[in-house]
Design a protein around this motif. Structure first.
Motif, PDB file in Angstrom:
ATOM      1  N   ILE A 157       0.864  -1.223  -0.066  1.00  0.00           N
ATOM      2  CA  ILE A 157      -0.058   0.019   0.074  1.00  0.00           C
ATOM      3  C   ILE A 157       0.785   1.199  -0.077  1.00  0.00           C
ATOM      4  O   ILE A 157       0.226   2.275  -0.589  1.00  0.00           O
ATOM      5  CB  ILE A 157      -1.039   0.142   1.156  1.00  0.00           C
ATOM      6  CG1 ILE A 157      -2.042   0.819   1.074  1.00  0.00           C
ATOM      7  CG2 ILE A 157      -0.217   0.238   2.596  1.00  0.00           C
ATOM      8  CD1 ILE A 157      -2.912   0.574  -0.134  1.00  0.00           C
ATOM      9  N   GLN A 209       3.390   1.864  -2.114  1.00  0.00           N
ATOM     10  CA  GLN A 209       3.822   1.739  -3.349  1.00  0.00           C
ATOM     11  C   GLN A 209       5.440   1.225  -3.444  1.00  0.00           C
ATOM     12  O   GLN A 209       6.288   1.514  -4.250  1.00  0.00           O
ATOM     13  CB  GLN A 209       3.958   3.155  -3.785  1.00  0.00           C
ATOM     14  CG  GLN A 209       2.741   3.908  -3.789  1.00  0.00           C
ATOM     15  CD  GLN A 209       1.978   3.381  -4.983  1.00  0.00           C
ATOM     16  OE1 GLN A 209       2.210   3.402  -6.157  1.00  0.00           O
ATOM     17  NE2 GLN A 209       0.866   3.483  -5.296  1.00  0.00           N
ATOM     18  N   SER A 231       6.417   4.873  -6.178  1.00  0.00           N
ATOM     19  CA  SER A 231       6.012   6.186  -6.214  1.00  0.00           C
ATOM     20  C   SER A 231       6.924   7.025  -6.811  1.00  0.00           C
ATOM     21  O   SER A 231       6.433   8.163  -7.153  1.00  0.00           O
ATOM     22  CB  SER A 231       5.754   6.808  -4.660  1.00  0.00           C
ATOM     23  OG  SER A 231       7.005   6.629  -3.958  1.00  0.00           O
ATOM     24  N   ASN A 290      -1.059   1.808 -11.168  1.00  0.00           N
ATOM     25  CA  ASN A 290      -1.908   2.516 -10.226  1.00  0.00           C
ATOM     26  C   ASN A 290      -2.656   1.655  -9.441  1.00  0.00           C
ATOM     27  O   ASN A 290      -3.485   0.935  -9.863  1.00  0.00           O
ATOM     28  CB  ASN A 290      -2.770   3.594 -11.252  1.00  0.00           C
ATOM     29  CG  ASN A 290      -3.504   4.524 -10.190  1.00  0.00           C
ATOM     30  OD1 ASN A 290      -3.453   4.286  -8.933  1.00  0.00           O
ATOM     31  ND2 ASN A 290      -3.900   5.536 -10.825  1.00  0.00           N
ATOM     32  N   LEU A 291      -2.182   1.838  -8.101  1.00  0.00           N
ATOM     33  CA  LEU A 291      -2.865   0.832  -7.194  1.00  0.00           C
ATOM     34  C   LEU A 291      -4.352   0.897  -6.922  1.00  0.00           C
ATOM     35  O   LEU A 291      -5.086   0.222  -6.721  1.00  0.00           O
ATOM     36  CB  LEU A 291      -2.370   0.918  -5.658  1.00  0.00           C
ATOM     37  CG  LEU A 291      -1.039   0.301  -5.563  1.00  0.00           C
ATOM     38  CD1 LEU A 291      -0.534   0.472  -4.068  1.00  0.00           C
ATOM     39  CD2 LEU A 291      -1.176  -1.427  -5.784  1.00  0.00           C
ATOM     40  N   GLU A 292      -4.724   2.415  -7.035  1.00  0.00           N
ATOM     41  CA  GLU A 292      -6.069   2.767  -6.929  1.00  0.00           C
ATOM     42  C   GLU A 292      -6.897   1.914  -8.119  1.00  0.00           C
ATOM     43  O   GLU A 292      -8.227   1.622  -7.793  1.00  0.00           O
ATOM     44  CB  GLU A 292      -6.250   4.399  -7.005  1.00  0.00           C
ATOM     45  CG  GLU A 292      -5.897   4.947  -5.995  1.00  0.00           C
ATOM     46  CD  GLU A 292      -6.320   4.619  -4.809  1.00  0.00           C
ATOM     47  OE1 GLU A 292      -7.637   4.230  -4.505  1.00  0.00           O
ATOM     48  OE2 GLU A 292      -5.472   4.319  -3.698  1.00  0.00           O
ATOM     49  N   ASP A 293      -6.488   1.543  -9.346  1.00  0.00           N
ATOM     50  CA  ASP A 293      -7.285   1.054 -10.353  1.00  0.00           C
ATOM     51  C   ASP A 293      -7.270  -0.547 -10.109  1.00  0.00           C
ATOM     52  O   ASP A 293      -8.249  -1.060 -10.577  1.00  0.00           O
ATOM     53  CB  ASP A 293      -6.434   1.135 -11.704  1.00  0.00           C
ATOM     54  CG  ASP A 293      -6.403   2.374 -12.202  1.00  0.00           C
ATOM     55  OD1 ASP A 293      -7.302   3.260 -11.435  1.00  0.00           O
ATOM     56  OD2 ASP A 293      -5.410   2.707 -12.886  1.00  0.00           O
ATOM     57  N   ARG A 295      -8.156  -1.905  -6.769  1.00  0.00           N
ATOM     58  CA  ARG A 295      -9.125  -2.035  -5.733  1.00  0.00           C
ATOM     59  C   ARG A 295     -10.262  -3.021  -6.200  1.00  0.00           C
ATOM     60  O   ARG A 295     -10.864  -3.679  -5.475  1.00  0.00           O
ATOM     61  CB  ARG A 295      -9.623  -0.835  -5.198  1.00  0.00           C
ATOM     62  CG  ARG A 295      -8.550   0.026  -4.315  1.00  0.00           C
ATOM     63  CD  ARG A 295      -8.882   1.168  -3.783  1.00  0.00           C
ATOM     64  NE  ARG A 295      -7.823   1.911  -2.982  1.00  0.00           N
ATOM     65  CZ  ARG A 295      -7.379   1.578  -1.644  1.00  0.00           C
ATOM     66  NH1 ARG A 295      -8.236   0.802  -0.938  1.00  0.00           N
ATOM     67  NH2 ARG A 295      -6.680   2.223  -1.077  1.00  0.00           N
ATOM     68  N   SER A 296     -11.125  -2.668  -7.303  1.00  0.00           N
ATOM     69  CA  SER A 296     -12.115  -3.230  -7.744  1.00  0.00           C
ATOM     70  C   SER A 296     -12.086  -4.642  -7.992  1.00  0.00           C
ATOM     71  O   SER A 296     -13.085  -5.444  -8.123  1.00  0.00           O
ATOM     72  CB  SER A 296     -12.593  -2.388  -9.110  1.00  0.00           C
ATOM     73  OG  SER A 296     -11.657  -2.477 -10.101  1.00  0.00           O
TER      74      SER A 296
END
Length: 621
Positions: A123, A125, A147, A155-158, A160-161
């Motif tokens: 988390i 990076q 980072s 991109n870690l945020e991508d 999560r789904s």
């Protein structure tokens, strides 16, 4: 000298000298002869088609094998990332211990030769990477602060789904294009990082090149419809690939045959006949014929993968051309047969079709529009026409004396039930011409009949348009009812709509009478809703389907009450009972006439006026 009647009898006997059985036998024999010829032609066509289908089947099997190998090449990346994500997420592996984590990644990479690298990004990076060195054969581990990497990195945020395949990525350092598979890592429902597997596409190009040699075809894998993912020319690299264009564009690809796969010119689609949904088409390119066979595979990136192969198909095209020629010959033969069958069938069936159509109109009680059937050269059909025309003349008289609704119900009663008497709620209407005696005074009998029949046609049209049943004509009066023989929950509304329609029709007719210099016609209408005995009333020798009971009497008394409640000169006076008024919707406007005593009744009846449009218009207004 032959008189007219004898001549017509002789002419009638002359029609029908050709038996229909002989004509049908001749027609059927001709059609069977043609059909047998077509069957032989189709047999030849099928023999040729089997050759083509065998070639097509082999090509489809080749593509199916390519699809299977493609999934085998990439599925380990999915299985491995899923396994590692579960191990880290379930705390079976301490991801904070670099030694243990690197050992896990190194061991996982050793079992999947097509995977170039495995990495875990936490988390914060920080990426832990195990990469296979193709030159030394060793696995090297590194740690990178993600980072600080360029923005085109993961991109870690991508992630999560859920797990996903990314689009192809070009790595300048290694001069290769990769496919990346990432799986999110969660612990106790909280996202803590992601596991990724990096797969090179060179292995795919190696496989499809070897497989193409075995099948004598050129295999390929497209990314979407516009980029080439795997091809024999990509094994040793391909110039011009960049970060913006990690894959060669199909339109400018070095293989001109593959680059022309989607062009519409010279393209011939072949139908899908396989459960794998493999598509195929033929094309003529560079004076050669090529067969393209391919299948779209979803789930390995934002765009579908199109896996297929193309073959030189000159021999197959010749087979297709021979098949097409046989097919055209069969179609021509079939068309000739159809024309012959249509011609003969029309000559034979036309009288039967006319009879069927006329019988259908009679079934729907549309007797007035049925034309008499002409004679026929066929004996049986001519006899049928004579009998039908006699029946039609009888039915036209019958239609004038029996209520159409009742006959309709009897005709459509498939269970042969009697229309028995029963108590039912109905709405009854009575109409009566005001001062008929003075109107008819001085008229001849034929003029009186013409006047009455014209008036009754106006009233009957309005009643029947609301599906009412005319019970009888009584002098210059009409009795009609709703709610029988068919149930009608809105019988009161139907009756009132019919009354207003009668008023409008009479008003228009009076305008014409006044233009001719004739006196206008005034009319009274009474409407009541209630229980009545409905059914067959009469003696065993003669019965009448009608209503009896107090409801009928009240309807008639309401019509007569119009003399007292409407002023002289009212064109149409409509009175309805409270029972009818209570069953009307908001579309109707009524005016209370108070409680009235009807002739012959002790009880007081509440009465309403049903204004016409414009309300209560006198004839001299």
């Amino acid at each position: 000298m032959v008189n007219k009647r004898t001549y017509l009898r002789m002419l009638s006997r002359w029609y029908g000298q050709v038996p229909i059985t002989i004509t049908l036998a001749t027609a059927i024999g001709t059609l069977v002869l043609v059909a047998v010829g077509v069957v032989f032609g189709v047999g030849v066509w099928l023999a040729q088609k089997n050759t083509f289908d065998l070639l097509k089947f082999n090509a489809e099997q080749s593509v199916a094998a390519d699809v299977s190998q493609f999934t085998k090449h990439l599925r380990p990346a999915e299985d491995l990332t899923r396994f590692l994500a579960r191990q880290i997420g379930d705390a079976n592996v301490d991801a904070s211990n670099t030694t243990i984590l690197n050992s896990l990644l190194t061991g996982a990479l050793a079992g999947a030769q097509q995977i170039e690298a495995i990495l875990y990004i936490d988390i914060d990076q920080k990426a832990h990477i195990a990469r296979r060195n193709r030159e030394t054969g060793k696995v090297e581990t590194t740690e990178i602060d993600q980072s600080e990497r360029p923005p085109d990195q993961v991109n870690l945020e991508d992630l999560r789904s859920g797990p996903r395949w990314g689009a192809p990525v070009w790595r300048e350092r290694f001069q290769k294009t990769y496919l990346n598979r990432f799986h999110p890592v969660t612990r106790d429902g909280e996202f803590i990082g992601a596991v990724g597997a990096v797969t090179s596409i060179e292995g795919l190009s190696n496989f499809i090149d070897q497989h193409g040699v075995r099948t004598e075809g050129k295999s390929f894998i497209l990314y979407g419809r516009n980029e080439v993912l795997a091809h024999w020319s990509l094994i040793d690299g391909y110039p011009g690939r960049t970060t913006e264009h990690p894959l060669p564009l199909l339109a400018s690809f070095a293989d001109p045959v593959l680059a022309s796969i989607w062009q519409p010119a010279g393209r011939r689609e072949m139908p899908q006949t396989n459960p794998q949904m493999i598509s195929s088409h033929f094309m003529e390119l560079f004076n050669e014929h090529y067969a393209f066979v391919y299948r779209s595979v979803e789930g390995f990136g934002p765009e579908p993968m199109i896996i297929g192969a193309y073959f030189q198909a000159n021999d197959s095209i010749k087979e297709i051309q021979r098949m097409s020629a046989a097919l055209i010959a069969g179609i021509v033969t079939l068309l000739v047969s159809l024309l012959a069958a249509i011609f003969l069938g029309h000559r034979i069936a036309q009288p039967i079709v006319r009879f069927s159509s006329a019988a259908g109109q009679i079934r729907d009680l549309d007797v007035s529009r049925v034309d008499q059937l002409p004679g026929s050269v066929f004996r049986e059909l001519n006899d049928q026409s004579i009998a039908f025309n006699s029946m039609l003349r009888a039915l036209r008289w019958f239609e004038l004396y029996v209520p159409k609704k009742l006959v309709e119900r009897l005709i459509r009663n498939t269970r042969d039930e009697k229309t028995s008497s029963a108590a039912r709620e109905v709405t009854v209407m009575f109409t009566d011409i005001v001062g008929f005696s003075s109107i008819s005074e001085g008229m001849s009998a034929s003029d009186v009949a013409t006047f009455v029949n014209h008036h009754f046609s106006l009233v009957a049209d309005c009643i029947e348009s609301e599906q009412g049943t005319i019970d009888k004509f009584i002098g210059d009066a009409v009795m009609a009812f709703w709610g029988a023989p068919e149930l009608q929950q809105d019988s009161a509304e139907r009756a009132c709509r019919a009354a207003l329609a009668i008023a409008r029709s009479l008003h228009a007719d009076n305008k014409q009478r006044e233009a001719r210099g004739d006196e206008p016609v005034y009319l009274r209408i009474g409407i009541h809703t209630g229980k009545a005995t409905v059914g067959n009333i009469g003696s065993p020798g003669r019965i009448n389907y009608t209503l009896i009971g107090d409801t009928v009497n009240i309807g008639q008394r309401l019509e007569q009450l119009g003399k007292q409640l409407y002023p002289a000169g009212t064109e149409v006076a409509i009175l309805i009972s409270a029972e009818t008024q209570s069953r009307l919707g908001t579309d109707f406007t009524t005016v209370s006439a108070g409680q009235q005593k009807l002739k012959g009744r002790k009880e007081i009846v509440e009465v309403y006026k049903l204004p016409v449009f414009p309300p209560d218009t006198p004839a001299n207004d």
